[in-house]
Design a protein around this motif. Structure first.
Motif, mmCIF file in Angstrom:
data_model
loop_
_atom_site.group_PDB
_atom_site.id
_atom_site.type_symbol
_atom_site.label_atom_id
_atom_site.label_comp_id
_atom_site.label_asym_id
_atom_site.label_seq_id
_atom_site.Cartn_x
_atom_site.Cartn_y
_atom_site.Cartn_z
ATOM 1 N N VAL A 194 -4.927 -5.692 -14.085
ATOM 2 C CA VAL A 194 -4.983 -4.557 -13.153
ATOM 3 C C VAL A 194 -4.017 -4.785 -11.994
ATOM 4 O O VAL A 194 -3.343 -3.855 -11.534
ATOM 5 C CB VAL A 194 -6.426 -4.358 -12.638
ATOM 6 C CG1 VAL A 194 -6.470 -3.265 -11.581
ATOM 7 C CG2 VAL A 194 -7.358 -4.007 -13.788
ATOM 8 N N GLN A 195 -3.920 -6.010 -11.526
ATOM 9 C CA GLN A 195 -2.966 -6.321 -10.451
ATOM 10 C C GLN A 195 -1.523 -6.172 -10.936
ATOM 11 O O GLN A 195 -0.653 -5.723 -10.191
ATOM 12 C CB GLN A 195 -3.216 -7.742 -9.950
ATOM 13 C CG GLN A 195 -4.538 -7.895 -9.201
ATOM 14 C CD GLN A 195 -4.805 -9.316 -8.749
ATOM 15 O OE1 GLN A 195 -4.080 -10.241 -9.108
ATOM 16 N NE2 GLN A 195 -5.859 -9.508 -7.955
ATOM 17 N N GLN A 253 -10.670 -4.561 -9.960
ATOM 18 C CA GLN A 253 -9.354 -4.608 -9.314
ATOM 19 C C GLN A 253 -8.837 -6.030 -9.154
ATOM 20 O O GLN A 253 -7.640 -6.251 -8.970
ATOM 21 C CB GLN A 253 -9.404 -3.925 -7.956
ATOM 22 C CG GLN A 253 -10.326 -4.585 -6.950
ATOM 23 C CD GLN A 253 -10.397 -3.830 -5.639
ATOM 24 O OE1 GLN A 253 -9.376 -3.617 -4.984
ATOM 25 N NE2 GLN A 253 -11.600 -3.407 -5.262
ATOM 26 N N LYS A 254 -9.736 -7.029 -9.260
ATOM 27 C CA LYS A 254 -9.321 -8.422 -9.161
ATOM 28 C C LYS A 254 -8.758 -8.952 -10.475
ATOM 29 O O LYS A 254 -8.202 -10.050 -10.511
ATOM 30 C CB LYS A 254 -10.503 -9.287 -8.725
ATOM 31 C CG LYS A 254 -11.070 -8.898 -7.366
ATOM 32 C CD LYS A 254 -12.308 -9.717 -7.029
ATOM 33 C CE LYS A 254 -12.921 -9.265 -5.702
ATOM 34 N NZ LYS A 254 -14.178 -10.008 -5.393
ATOM 35 N N ILE A 312 -8.590 4.750 -16.511
ATOM 36 C CA ILE A 312 -7.339 4.044 -16.209
ATOM 37 C C ILE A 312 -6.440 3.982 -17.435
ATOM 38 O O ILE A 312 -5.216 4.183 -17.336
ATOM 39 C CB ILE A 312 -7.636 2.628 -15.661
ATOM 40 C CG1 ILE A 312 -8.250 2.729 -14.260
ATOM 41 C CG2 ILE A 312 -6.361 1.785 -15.618
ATOM 42 C CD1 ILE A 312 -8.604 1.394 -13.632
ATOM 43 N N SER A 318 -4.685 1.270 -0.769
ATOM 44 C CA SER A 318 -4.375 0.190 -1.709
ATOM 45 C C SER A 318 -3.949 0.798 -3.043
ATOM 46 O O SER A 318 -4.332 1.921 -3.390
ATOM 47 C CB SER A 318 -5.598 -0.706 -1.907
ATOM 48 O OG SER A 318 -6.614 -0.009 -2.619
ATOM 49 N N LYS A 346 -13.013 2.775 -6.344
ATOM 50 C CA LYS A 346 -11.911 1.996 -5.776
ATOM 51 C C LYS A 346 -12.369 0.642 -5.247
ATOM 52 O O LYS A 346 -11.548 -0.233 -4.979
ATOM 53 C CB LYS A 346 -11.226 2.787 -4.663
ATOM 54 C CG LYS A 346 -12.073 3.006 -3.420
ATOM 55 C CD LYS A 346 -11.297 3.801 -2.386
ATOM 56 C CE LYS A 346 -12.097 3.966 -1.096
ATOM 57 N NZ LYS A 346 -11.352 4.765 -0.083
ATOM 58 N N PHE A 363 -4.823 0.016 -6.039
ATOM 59 C CA PHE A 363 -5.939 0.265 -6.948
ATOM 60 C C PHE A 363 -6.667 1.550 -6.575
ATOM 61 O O PHE A 363 -7.079 2.320 -7.450
ATOM 62 C CB PHE A 363 -6.913 -0.911 -6.944
ATOM 63 C CG PHE A 363 -8.046 -0.756 -7.924
ATOM 64 C CD1 PHE A 363 -7.820 -0.887 -9.291
ATOM 65 C CD2 PHE A 363 -9.333 -0.474 -7.491
ATOM 66 C CE1 PHE A 363 -8.860 -0.734 -10.208
ATOM 67 C CE2 PHE A 363 -10.379 -0.327 -8.389
ATOM 68 C CZ PHE A 363 -10.144 -0.456 -9.755
ATOM 69 N N GLY A 385 -0.606 -2.622 -10.735
ATOM 70 C CA GLY A 385 -0.224 -2.259 -9.374
ATOM 71 C C GLY A 385 1.226 -2.603 -9.080
ATOM 72 O O GLY A 385 1.950 -1.824 -8.449
ATOM 73 N N LYS A 429 0.836 -1.197 0.000
ATOM 74 C CA LYS A 429 0.000 0.000 0.000
ATOM 75 C C LYS A 429 0.874 1.251 0.000
ATOM 76 O O LYS A 429 2.022 1.215 0.474
ATOM 77 C CB LYS A 429 -0.920 0.023 1.226
ATOM 78 C CG LYS A 429 -1.926 -1.113 1.272
ATOM 79 C CD LYS A 429 -2.801 -1.013 2.517
ATOM 80 C CE LYS A 429 -3.821 -2.134 2.565
ATOM 81 N NZ LYS A 429 -4.683 -2.049 3.774
ATOM 82 N N ILE A 455 -4.580 4.363 -7.851
ATOM 83 C CA ILE A 455 -4.729 4.511 -9.308
ATOM 84 C C ILE A 455 -6.051 5.186 -9.638
ATOM 85 O O ILE A 455 -6.106 6.083 -10.489
ATOM 86 C CB ILE A 455 -4.624 3.131 -9.988
ATOM 87 C CG1 ILE A 455 -3.200 2.587 -9.872
ATOM 88 C CG2 ILE A 455 -5.028 3.216 -11.459
ATOM 89 C CD1 ILE A 455 -3.047 1.143 -10.305
ATOM 90 N N CYS A 456 -7.128 4.772 -8.975
ATOM 91 C CA CYS A 456 -8.447 5.372 -9.226
ATOM 92 C C CYS A 456 -8.444 6.862 -8.905
ATOM 93 O O CYS A 456 -8.996 7.682 -9.659
ATOM 94 C CB CYS A 456 -9.516 4.652 -8.397
ATOM 95 S SG CYS A 456 -9.909 2.991 -8.988
#
Length: 667
Positions: A367-368, A362-363, A434, A341, A357, A343, A371, A335, A346-347
């Motif tokens: 996207v991960q 995010q899953k 994004i 977090s 968010k 994500f 991160g 984090k 980013i949001c």
């Protein structure tokens, strides 16, 4: 080359000291080597399937002072050093002498630790102290024992973070106790600084600042004692200050830099040069000031703020210890500052509404991965500038690839989304924002890569034209993506807050250009003006031409921008397009004269927009000075028509680290 014969006659009975493995057996080959050495001539080498020239070059050369780390050692072991009286306990029967020895040990420790921080081997610096290696021996000496305990704890904390004459005897005795008191306090405060910096979510920063102030105060007191200690020492005056590792100038007892040569294989065979005592104190003062800057920065869990934090701290050129703590502070438990977090960060950076968010997107694997790229970017920005630039150039392709992967993933997610309009609308907004943000950051990374070239002095003056041409193109793309991101956010806000008919009326109105985009526009004008000025000097005055006996201009273009070209950033940016752009630029080109004037005007107008941001105001003043001085130089060059032999023009970075200022002088 002589090749070893693996015949059976060379075999000796199996050694009982080395157990055989499942598929291997150990044999004593001493007799074989002895016979082979008699047959070998100079420059010949024993070779085998598993031993070649490369392995030989990497091997330990026994009895060679440069390659055999054990041959240069004074003692075979720590125990032998102790037996020979290298680290006596007590240090001296005389109390005054004992105190002097302790002070010298502490001072030398300071030089050892500073040298270790600067890249020296731990075995040859801090662990060259016999007292530190055998702490149980000094338990009876409370002062030395407590000091060594703090030193070991400090080194452990750093390893984890980076892994981290007696004219008046009574007066002298009392003054010496005061010096010792300052040094213990200093070491303790420094240890507490490191401990507080490691507290999660920046909770220990305020307390760390207090310890930093105290530690700096103790260091100042230590510096003030140098003359007293030197005057009262029995060692005489040391002529070379760089050779002195203690304030008194005396050689401390209990240290041997070759002590670990035999037991620690990675230890370099040649002894390293320690920093002097004064340089060591100055190093710790600089380190503490850098740590104070880190502690004073507001930990706003916003991406732009964190990026500015990482970039701004680099202006102080922090060393490894400070940079390591910046990195540990930025990313904790996956984090930002251990609070938000990735994500969510980013949001927020993509200007999405607060509820985005928590979206299930995010899953998504892509996207991960984004991160993780963000974490990598933070870590790269905490590195030294040379390594940072290399890594920025390499991760550019990763950011280009992740954009494509995200686009494909979002299309798939959109196709599988529920048919309700509200869910589809939110998913579409998240995807759009994004993707635009990823593009914006990609251009920012490329721009940072180019700018660092000036700080590292990688460009010659005759290459500035192509560099500013590239910067000009990137700044245009960055301004486009930043503006588009803000426009999308404004549209979303207006749709939410206004009725449909009011929104339709408002669509026709022009958007006011945001201050952050105007600032980028200011950079665009300066880069464009510099590129055109340099091109005019090349075309009309035949100076700053990229000519040399080794590399052509095209070859230099490829060398500087190869990583950008591989990432196709920006599109259609080639040496041909650069040559075509600058080929016909002359001093009579009107737009060039307007560039610096427009940059000045924007910089002045933006002061109100950044009234509460002193860093931005300082940046605007620098840009304004660059634009003003370049405008004056440009007018002078236009009036002269052609440069007289006595006139010399140069480009220096006197006002801004990345945008040059032209200077016209008579030689």
């Amino acid at each position: 080359m002589a090749e070893a014969d693996g015949g059976g006659d060379a075999r000796a009975p199996l050694s009982s000291s080395i157990p055989s493995g499942k598929d291997t057996a150990w044999f004593d080959v001493s007799s074989l080597l002895h016979r082979a050495s008699k047959d070998l001539r100079n420059d010949e080498l024993i070779t085998g399937d598993d031993f070649n020239l490369f392995a030989a070059m990497s091997a330990l050369e026994i009895m060679d002072p440069k390659m055999d780390s054990g041959i240069v050692s004074t003692y075979y072991s720590v125990d032998e050093a102790i037996e020979n009286g290298a680290a006596p306990i007590p240090l001296s029967i005389d109390r005054t002498s004992d105190i002097q020895c302790v002070i010298d040990i502490m001072d030398h420790f300071l030089a050892c630790e500073a040298t270790w921080h600067k890249g020296g081997s731990l075995a040859q610096t801090v662990f060259s102290c016999i007292y530190l290696l055998r702490p149980e021996r000094i338990s009876s000496h409370a002062l030395l024992h407590s000091f060594c305990s703090v030193i070991r704890a400090t080194c452990s904390a750093l390893v984890s973070a980076v892994s981290e004459a007696r004219t008046n005897e009574v007066k002298y005795f009392n003054e010496s106790l005061l010096v010792i008191f300052w040094i213990l306090l200093c070491v303790q405060h420094f240890y507490h600084v490191l401990t507080c910096l490691r507290k999660p979510q920046g909770r220990g920063l305020e307390l760390a600042k207090k310890h930093i102030i105290s530690c700096l105060s103790e260091l100042d007191s230590m510096l003030n004692t140098e003359e007293f200690l030197r005057h009262n020492s029995a060692c005489g005056t040391v002529e070379n200050e760089d050779e002195k590792t203690t304030a008194s100038g005396c050689q401390p007892v209990g240290f041997d830099s070759t002590l670990n040569s035999r037991s620690a294989a990675p230890t370099p065979p040649r002894a390293i040069k320690l920093l002097s005592w004064k340089k060591a104190v100055n190093y710790f003062q600089k380190l503490l000031h850098d740590l104070d800057v880190i502690c004073s920065y507001p930990l706003d869990p916003v991406f732009e703020g964190a990026m500015r934090f990482a970039v701004d701290v680099q202006k102080f050129q922090p060393d490894l210890v400070a940079r390591a703590h910046i990195q540990l502070l930025l990313v904790q438990d996956g984090k930002l500052y251990g609070r938000e977090s990735l994500f969510a960060v980013i949001c927020k950076a993509a200007l999405l509404p607060e509820g985005a968010k928590n979206h299930d997107i995010q899953k998504n694997e892509s996207v991960q991965q984004l991160g993780q790229l963000l974490v990598t970017l933070f870590r790269v920005l905490c590195a030294n500038t040379a390594w940072q630039r290399r890594k920025l150039g390499k991760i550019l392709q990763d950011w280009r690839i992740i954009y494509v992967q995200l686009e494909l993933a979002f299309r798939k997610e959109f196709g599988e989304a529920a048919s309700t309009t509200v869910e589809q609308d939110l998913l579409l907004r998240v995807c759009k924002h994004i993707l635009i943000w990823v593009e914006e950051q990609t251009y920012w990374i490329a721009l940072r890569f180019l700018m660092l070239g000036f700080e590292l002095d990688l460009y010659s003056t005759d290459e500035y034209c192509m560099v500013y041409w590239y910067i000009y193109n990137y700044l245009i793309k960055l301004a486009e993506k930043t503006h588009l991101k803000i426009m999308l956010s404004n549209d979303s806000s207006r749709r939410k807050s206004k009725k449909k008919k009011d929104f339709v009326k408002d669509v026709g109105k022009d958007y006011q250009v945001p201050p952050v985009v105007q600032l980028i526009q200011c950079y665009i004008y300066v880069a464009q003006g510099l590129m055109m000025m340099l091109a005019s000097l090349r075309n009309e005055n035949k100076i700053f031409l990229c000519q040399g006996p080794f590399n052509s201009e095209h070859e230099r273009f490829v060398q500087h921008f190869e990583l950008l070209q591989k990432a196709c950033l920006p599109d259609h940016a080639s040496f041909f397009s650069f040559s075509e752009t600058v080929a016909n630029i002359r001093f009579s080109t009107v737009s060039m004269h307007n560039c610096f004037k427009d940059a000045q005007k924007i910089a002045k107008d933006l002061r109100g927009g950044f009234a509460n941001d002193p860093d931005r105001l300082a940046e605007l003043r620098q840009i304004e000075q660059v634009a003003e001085h370049n405008h004056v130089a440009l007018n002078l060059l236009c009036r002269l028509g052609s440069l007289e032999p006595s006139l010399k023009i140069s480009f220096d970075f006197i006002h801004h680290p990345h945008f040059a200022t032209a200077s016209v002088k008579r030689s």
